[in-house]
Design a protein around this motif. Sequence first.
Motif, short mmCIF file in Angstrom:
data_model
loop_
_atom_site.label_atom_id
_atom_site.label_comp_id
_atom_site.label_asym_id
_atom_site.label_seq_id
_atom_site.Cartn_x
_atom_site.Cartn_y
_atom_site.Cartn_z
N SER A 16 18.96 -39.85 30.07
CA SER A 16 19.28 -38.48 29.66
C SER A 16 18.85 -38.23 28.22
CB SER A 16 20.78 -38.24 29.82
OG SER A 16 21.13 -36.95 29.39
N THR A 17 19.14 -39.16 27.34
CA THR A 17 18.72 -39.03 25.94
C THR A 17 17.21 -39.09 25.81
OG1 THR A 17 20.77 -40.13 25.25
CG2 THR A 17 19.01 -39.98 23.62
N ARG A 19 14.98 -38.09 27.90
CA ARG A 19 14.36 -36.83 28.32
C ARG A 19 14.35 -35.80 27.19
NH1 ARG A 19 16.69 -38.27 33.40
NH2 ARG A 19 18.68 -37.28 32.87
N GLN A 20 15.33 -35.87 26.30
CA GLN A 20 15.35 -34.99 25.14
C GLN A 20 14.33 -35.46 24.09
OE1 GLN A 20 17.13 -32.14 25.28
NE2 GLN A 20 17.67 -32.91 27.33
N LYS A 23 10.59 -34.51 24.42
CA LYS A 23 10.23 -33.14 24.06
C LYS A 23 9.74 -33.06 22.61
CE LYS A 23 13.71 -31.20 27.20
NZ LYS A 23 14.97 -30.41 27.31
#
Length: 201
Positions: A16-17, A19-20, A23
């Motif tokens: 989850s981290t 995926r940030q 970006k």
Amino acid sequence: MFDALLRPIIDKPLNSTARQIVKTNLSANAITWGGFFIGLGAALSIAQGSFLFGLILIATNRIFDGLDGAVARLRGPTDFGGYLDIVLDFLFYSSIPFAFVVYDQSINGFAGAFLIFSFMGTGSSFLAYAIMAEKHKVTTDIRGRKSFYYLGGLTEGTETIAAFFVFCLWPEQFYWLALLFGTLCWVTTSIRILAAKNSFS
């Protein structure tokens, strides 16, 4: 020993981290380097007697170590990234017992040297097996998708970090704790040599 069991627990927050992070322009290798320097900060803190701060930095180093792999899997892993990750990991692992020796060489010198010596057994047996596994096209995803084969044992990454935490919580017991963990490392080395004999003879 516990690395494979922890994968399902830690993968979700790491992914989850990651995926940030993808970006942004932050690369997996930059995270690897960042974690490594945080790990060296942990060693420096321990050498100066700041054991609890060293423990916090060790934990942070491990978070970075998980994140770099998660980011690499999303962006596409590279051979150099896998190489850099394992080289800096082993340097970090050795820096912690070395830091305890620097803190008090008269008491911790022998045990710290023995533990680093033991790390040579676990490290070399791990990497040599990975080379042979690649040659024989042996693969596994039990510890997540990796750049090369990960052979388990009694003292894997989870157990090593747990030992470091214990060292920092009870630094006055480092001598005996390091001797104990170093002995367990030799058990792991022996198991891996036997596994290699059975797999590659």
